[in-house]
Structure formats: structure tokens, C-alpha cells
Motif scaffolding. Sequence first.
Motif, PDB file in Angstrom:
ATOM      1  N   VAL A 172       0.852  -1.285   0.131  1.00 32.75           N
ATOM      2  CA  VAL A 172       0.056   0.015  -0.094  1.00 32.75           C
ATOM      3  C   VAL A 172       0.966   1.383  -0.020  1.00 32.75           C
ATOM      4  CG1 VAL A 172      -1.751   1.416   1.430  1.00 32.75           C
ATOM      5  CG2 VAL A 172      -1.814  -1.238   1.310  1.00 32.75           C
ATOM      6  N   ASN A 173       0.560   2.238  -0.879  1.00 34.36           N
ATOM      7  CA  ASN A 173       1.471   3.509  -0.873  1.00 34.36           C
ATOM      8  C   ASN A 173       0.629   4.677  -1.267  1.00 34.36           C
ATOM      9  OD1 ASN A 173       2.892   5.472  -2.403  1.00 34.36           O
ATOM     10  ND2 ASN A 173       4.717   4.078  -2.364  1.00 34.36           N
ATOM     11  N   ILE A 174       0.985   5.788  -0.191  1.00 33.23           N
ATOM     12  CA  ILE A 174       0.085   6.827  -0.059  1.00 33.23           C
ATOM     13  C   ILE A 174       0.932   7.839  -0.559  1.00 33.23           C
ATOM     14  CG2 ILE A 174      -1.295   8.460   1.378  1.00 33.23           C
ATOM     15  CD1 ILE A 174      -2.005   6.012   3.274  1.00 33.23           C
ATOM     16  N   ASN A 175       0.339   8.765  -1.487  1.00 34.39           N
ATOM     17  CA  ASN A 175       1.268   9.803  -1.712  1.00 34.39           C
ATOM     18  C   ASN A 175       0.689  10.928  -0.810  1.00 34.39           C
ATOM     19  OD1 ASN A 175       2.602  11.981  -3.031  1.00 34.39           O
ATOM     20  ND2 ASN A 175       1.819  11.848  -4.990  1.00 34.39           N
ATOM     21  N   VAL A 176       1.639  11.663  -0.399  1.00 29.54           N
ATOM     22  CA  VAL A 176       1.215  12.747   0.736  1.00 29.54           C
ATOM     23  C   VAL A 176       1.210  13.952   0.033  1.00 29.54           C
ATOM     24  CG1 VAL A 176       2.179  14.142   2.785  1.00 29.54           C
ATOM     25  CG2 VAL A 176       2.420  11.377   2.581  1.00 29.54           C
ATOM     26  N   GLY A 177       1.646  14.212  -1.103  1.00 23.76           N
ATOM     27  CA  GLY A 177       1.904  15.288  -2.032  1.00 23.76           C
ATOM     28  C   GLY A 177       2.996  16.191  -1.607  1.00 23.76           C
ATOM     29  N   PRO A 178       3.002  17.408  -2.189  1.00 17.99           N
ATOM     30  CA  PRO A 178       2.078  17.951  -2.896  1.00 17.99           C
ATOM     31  C   PRO A 178       2.027  17.740  -4.352  1.00 17.99           C
ATOM     32  CG  PRO A 178       3.742  19.679  -2.359  1.00 17.99           C
ATOM     33  CD  PRO A 178       4.144  18.267  -1.666  1.00 17.99           C
ATOM     34  N   GLY A 179       3.177  17.401  -4.840  1.00 14.41           N
ATOM     35  CA  GLY A 179       3.314  16.838  -6.271  1.00 14.41           C
ATOM     36  C   GLY A 179       2.682  15.651  -6.490  1.00 14.41           C
ATOM     37  N   ASP A 180       3.005  15.003  -7.801  1.00 14.01           N
ATOM     38  CA  ASP A 180       2.514  13.706  -8.202  1.00 14.01           C
ATOM     39  C   ASP A 180       3.509  12.682  -8.472  1.00 14.01           C
ATOM     40  OD1 ASP A 180       0.292  15.192  -8.490  1.00 14.01           O
ATOM     41  OD2 ASP A 180       0.227  15.320 -10.798  1.00 14.01           O
ATOM     42  N   CYS A 181       3.433  11.461  -8.541  1.00 15.81           N
ATOM     43  CA  CYS A 181       3.986  10.401  -8.943  1.00 15.81           C
ATOM     44  C   CYS A 181       3.507   9.526 -10.063  1.00 15.81           C
ATOM     45  CB  CYS A 181       4.102   9.187  -7.774  1.00 15.81           C
ATOM     46  SG  CYS A 181       5.218   9.860  -6.263  1.00 15.81           S
ATOM     47  N   GLU A 182       4.480   9.223 -11.063  1.00 13.11           N
ATOM     48  CA  GLU A 182       3.960   8.331 -12.122  1.00 13.11           C
ATOM     49  C   GLU A 182       4.228   6.948 -11.614  1.00 13.11           C
ATOM     50  OE1 GLU A 182       5.283   9.869 -16.048  1.00 13.11           O
ATOM     51  OE2 GLU A 182       3.581   8.333 -16.906  1.00 13.11           O
ATOM     52  N   TRP A 183       3.382   6.021 -11.960  1.00  8.10           N
ATOM     53  CA  TRP A 183       3.387   4.658 -11.663  1.00  8.10           C
ATOM     54  C   TRP A 183       3.449   3.783 -12.956  1.00  8.10           C
ATOM     55  CZ3 TRP A 183       3.440   1.871  -6.903  1.00  8.10           C
ATOM     56  CH2 TRP A 183       3.507   2.582  -5.652  1.00  8.10           C
ATOM     57  N   PHE A 184       4.198   2.704 -12.974  1.00  7.74           N
ATOM     58  CA  PHE A 184       4.202   1.800 -13.973  1.00  7.74           C
ATOM     59  C   PHE A 184       4.121   0.412 -13.273  1.00  7.74           C
ATOM     60  CE2 PHE A 184       6.806   5.127 -15.494  1.00  7.74           C
ATOM     61  CZ  PHE A 184       6.548   5.478 -16.637  1.00  7.74           C
ATOM     62  N   GLY A 185       3.305  -0.538 -13.792  1.00  9.94           N
ATOM     63  CA  GLY A 185       3.030  -1.892 -13.435  1.00  9.94           C
ATOM     64  C   GLY A 185       2.991  -2.830 -14.242  1.00  9.94           C
ATOM     65  N   VAL A 186       3.298  -4.061 -14.266  1.00 10.90           N
ATOM     66  CA  VAL A 186       3.196  -5.352 -15.107  1.00 10.90           C
ATOM     67  C   VAL A 186       2.879  -6.318 -14.066  1.00 10.90           C
ATOM     68  CG1 VAL A 186       4.593  -6.957 -16.380  1.00 10.90           C
ATOM     69  CG2 VAL A 186       5.025  -4.650 -16.734  1.00 10.90           C
ATOM     70  N   PRO A 187       1.597  -7.010 -14.525  1.00 14.83           N
ATOM     71  CA  PRO A 187       1.006  -8.116 -13.932  1.00 14.83           C
ATOM     72  C   PRO A 187       2.047  -9.231 -13.613  1.00 14.83           C
ATOM     73  CG  PRO A 187      -0.239  -7.473 -15.563  1.00 14.83           C
ATOM     74  CD  PRO A 187       0.925  -6.922 -15.813  1.00 14.83           C
ATOM     75  N   TYR A 188       1.854 -10.069 -12.550  1.00 12.19           N
ATOM     76  CA  TYR A 188       2.882 -11.249 -12.078  1.00 12.19           C
ATOM     77  C   TYR A 188       2.901 -12.315 -13.300  1.00 12.19           C
ATOM     78  CZ  TYR A 188       4.443 -15.254  -9.255  1.00 12.19           C
ATOM     79  OH  TYR A 188       5.108 -16.297  -8.605  1.00 12.19           O
ATOM     80  N   GLU A 189       1.948 -12.522 -13.913  1.00 10.29           N
ATOM     81  CA  GLU A 189       2.176 -13.459 -15.235  1.00 10.29           C
ATOM     82  C   GLU A 189       3.134 -13.362 -15.918  1.00 10.29           C
ATOM     83  OE1 GLU A 189      -1.726 -13.426 -13.102  1.00 10.29           O
ATOM     84  OE2 GLU A 189      -0.893 -11.806 -14.272  1.00 10.29           O
ATOM     85  N   TYR A 190       3.480 -12.128 -16.165  1.00 15.07           N
ATOM     86  CA  TYR A 190       4.783 -11.673 -17.017  1.00 15.07           C
ATOM     87  C   TYR A 190       6.078 -11.800 -16.594  1.00 15.07           C
ATOM     88  CZ  TYR A 190       0.755 -10.940 -20.345  1.00 15.07           C
ATOM     89  OH  TYR A 190      -0.239 -10.966 -20.828  1.00 15.07           O
ATOM     90  N   TRP A 191       6.075 -11.957 -15.224  1.00 16.47           N
ATOM     91  CA  TRP A 191       7.341 -12.278 -14.595  1.00 16.47           C
ATOM     92  C   TRP A 191       8.497 -12.754 -15.356  1.00 16.47           C
ATOM     93  CZ3 TRP A 191      10.764 -15.760 -12.948  1.00 16.47           C
ATOM     94  CH2 TRP A 191      11.927 -15.216 -12.291  1.00 16.47           C
ATOM     95  N   SER A 192       8.103 -13.710 -16.002  1.00 14.70           N
ATOM     96  CA  SER A 192       9.253 -14.678 -16.475  1.00 14.70           C
ATOM     97  C   SER A 192       9.806 -13.800 -17.871  1.00 14.70           C
ATOM     98  CB  SER A 192       8.826 -16.027 -16.687  1.00 14.70           C
ATOM     99  OG  SER A 192       8.955 -16.566 -18.008  1.00 14.70           O
ATOM    100  N   ALA A 193       8.580 -13.365 -18.805  1.00 15.06           N
ATOM    101  CA  ALA A 193       9.184 -12.739 -19.849  1.00 15.06           C
ATOM    102  C   ALA A 193       9.826 -11.311 -19.484  1.00 15.06           C
ATOM    103  CB  ALA A 193       7.850 -12.050 -20.477  1.00 15.06           C
ATOM    104  N   VAL A 194       9.502 -10.681 -18.383  1.00 12.71           N
ATOM    105  CA  VAL A 194      10.614  -9.500 -17.821  1.00 12.71           C
ATOM    106  C   VAL A 194      11.748  -9.926 -17.566  1.00 12.71           C
ATOM    107  CG1 VAL A 194      10.344  -7.610 -16.405  1.00 12.71           C
ATOM    108  CG2 VAL A 194       8.224  -8.319 -17.379  1.00 12.71           C
ATOM    109  N   ASN A 195      11.552 -11.188 -16.528  1.00 18.48           N
ATOM    110  CA  ASN A 195      13.069 -11.539 -16.349  1.00 18.48           C
ATOM    111  C   ASN A 195      14.017 -12.014 -17.565  1.00 18.48           C
ATOM    112  OD1 ASN A 195      14.795 -12.544 -14.325  1.00 18.48           O
ATOM    113  ND2 ASN A 195      14.112 -14.766 -14.622  1.00 18.48           N
TER     114      ASN A 195
END
Length: 472
Positions: free
Chosen positions: A228-251
Motif C-alpha cells: 500500500v502506498n500513499i502519496n502525501v503530496g503536494p506533487g504527483d508520482c507516475e507509476w508503472f506496473g506489469v502483472p505477475y503473469e509476465y514475470w518470466s518474460a520480464v526476467n
Amino acid sequence: RDPEEKLKRPTPVINIETRKDVMSLELQKFCEGSPIALIHGLTTQLRMDLSLFSTKHMMEYFPMEQIEIRDQLKMDPDVNVTVNGEPTWECTSEKKWSTIGDYGAYQISHFKASLKEDSEKVRAEKNNKYGGDSQAKRRRTQNAIPDETRQFQVIKFGTNIDLSDDVKYKRQLTELAKMPPFCRIIAGCNLLSHLGHTVLGMNSAQMYMKVPGNRTTAHVENNCLASVNINVGPGDCEWFGVPYEYWSAVNELCTKEGVNFLKNPWWPNFQQLINEGIPVYRFTQKAGDLVWVGPGCIHWVQATGYCNNVAWNVGPISYNQLAMAAHQYEWNKLQKYTSLVPMQHLFWQLAKNVRVTQPRVYMLIRGMLIRSLCYAKFVATWAESKLHMSIMSQPKKQGDGALYCKDCLVEVWNVIFARELKEKFQVYCAHCVLKHKDENGIHVIQQIPFPELVTIYNDFQLHMINKPPVLA
Ligand code: LMR
């Protein structure tokens, strides 16, 4: 949609509009069914006072607390290049230490400098538009930083501030305890609350202080736990995510790019992942937004504004989470990489503490228990009969952390080879002790007697909620 567009996955987003929504089963199901999710409005509905995590507050109350610093090169989120401008996935930075007071001062002065730069830019644009005075223009051109250097501005990332001290950070932790149970640091439904000891940053919160461009490199949480991650601000964060199923392809891509998925810091190239057919979630986390990172989700984050974040891990007691954690535990062993979640210890704790109602979860835990029991018995018998060592009984003290082999970093559970050195224990597993067995002072210690483990195993039962009807 064209195939490339399909890989740019729409972010699972939920807007929380009432307090009832916060505590609803729907929210929990939504999160647990998404690889990663963005939740707006939750911290507002809970009336969480996020100013307790602001730079101003932290500098005022905790100026001397330690903070880990990473020097990074400022780049666009789509870019990761070496100092010579060549594309790479490698993203190393040296670890340094500072204080919250010093980092806070840096963050503020960086912010002020960027405001000044922005207003100068606006003024310059205005001057340009209306002709401007050529002398000032010349001055600006002479002082301008060349593009290449500007591209690699060195920025500092303030990371891993330890908020585990529940006396010191009582006010902050009270705010975080307002979360719905499935997101709480301490909750009966959180696997990590059953460990009985603190694993820093996992079942305790950590804070991050950022300037634009700061990066948390790509990773899966320890033992594939959710977070769990909370952005306290004031500015933004950009997130990227890849589902677990693609772990081996990314590896595989990591190997091709010359980085080790587990052990090196790396920043993947968004377009390259898409070109390889790997779906990616990409979204902005604004001040007050919560990001749920589901079990095993590969993720990486870049600050696009000035902000602080607070984060911790949670472990839903589900088949998926437990299976991923157990699988990662085995993979870590093969990679000689420490599993911060001591899974053997955890499975025995779950057997003692949790009323399991799902058959798949029950079978998984039972399977892990029997394997761990057999292995411990095998090691004890082997130590006595082959190494001619006598086993000393020494129960674990409450709150004691898990033990790890000094040589290969695996969890050493229950039957432990140890040597006392300057009031500290050096622990070895059954494999590595062979290299040390002739050295002085090595003992074999058992923490929980076998009859006690057998009782825990036998008492661990499945509690069916909907028992099938009994036919007359
Ligand atoms: C961050 O906020 O930079 C990190 O904590 C991201 C994460 O993995 O939670």
C-alpha cells in the motif's frame, strides 16, 4: 483497439465517495482482483491528517532522524541512459546517509530554485514574444547550461525512512491505523501480523521524500507480498506496473539487457516492454491517492513533482498470495537471495493463529508444514547420527526475528547450527555448516520440540463455513 493500445492497460481506478465505501467488501474485492489499483478519495473520507508526513512536520519534529540518500540522474520517465547517452536498463546509485533535517532543506531549496527557473522562463518567453531586450537575452544565452549537462542534473532521493518506532511516530501510525483492515499494517487478515516480530518496511511503515525525477526502480515486493502506498503530496508520482503473469518474460528481458531482476536496480523501457507484448499499467498518483500493489506485481515509480510517500506491505490470507510467497521463497533460495519473509516460521504461526476456511489455503499450509517438519527432523537426525553432535534445546524469545544462514542467506528454521562470537550468534544451515563443522564452538540448537510441532500440525483443521448438508 490495436494490439499495441491493448497492451497499454487501463488503470483499475476506484473513487471512494463515502465512509461506507471505505469499509466495503467491494473495495477489498476490487483491490484483490486487480494487479495494481489507484484509489482516489480514501484518505479524504477517512479524514486522515497527511500533513503529519509533510516535510515541514518531519523537519520540525524529527530533524535528526536518519534517511538513506540515493544520487540519481534526472531523466524523463520514458528514458534511461548512461552518462554517455546510451540506452540501458541499469540504474545504479550509491547509498549514502543523511538526516531528515538536511534532506528536507535540500527538497525545499530545490523547489524554490525550480520556481525561480519557471518564472524566469515565463519572463523570457514574454520577452521573446514582444521582442525582449537583446542584452538580457544575450546574458541568458551565455549563462544557459548546455543541453547535455541539463539532461543529467544530479538529484537526491531521500528513501527508506523507518517509521517502525510506535512511540516516536505515534501520531503518524494512528493516522495509518484508520485504513480498512485489508490495508492496515496490523490486522488479523494480514499475513505479516502473524510473524510476531518486525520486518522493517514490511510490517512497519517507511517514508520516501522526493524531488521531481526521483525513481524507485523496478521490483516485486519481498516474497511477492502486496503493498500500500500513499502519496502525501503536494506533487504527483507516475507509476508503472506489469502483472505477475509476465514475470518470466520480464526476467528474460532483464537478462538480455544485462541486469539481474532480483539483485540489480533497473529501469525498464516502457515502449520496449510494449513491443515485446508485455502489458503495462501507467498512471499518475496525485496527493492523497492510494496505490494498491497486488501480490507479485512488478512496479516502478517516478516522482513528477515534489512529494513524500508512505508505504508498507500487507499479505492477504489468500491462496494466490500464499502460493506466490512460497514460490518466491524457493526461487530466492536458488538465487542465494534473502527472503525477508521467513516463510517456514510464518506457516507455523498461521497454523497456530488462523482459522482457515478455504480448502485450497488449508491444503497449501498443510503441505508446507509437513515438508518443513520432515526437513527439520531429517536435519536433527543427521546432525546426531552423522555429525555426532548433541542437540541443545533453546526456545525462541518473544519478538526474536528469524534466523538466516551466514553463508547462503536462507532461513534456518528450528534446527540451527550456531556459534557464539562476541555475544552474537553466527548461524549456518545444514548445507553450509559442513564447511565449518570442524571449527570450534559450533552447536546444534532446536527451538521448538518435535512433539509440540506434531500437536500444532494435528490441531490445524479446516473450518468449513458452508458444510455440505448431511443426508439422512
Ligand atoms: C515509492 O513511493 O517510491 C516506493 O515506495 C514505491 C513502492 O514500491 O511502494
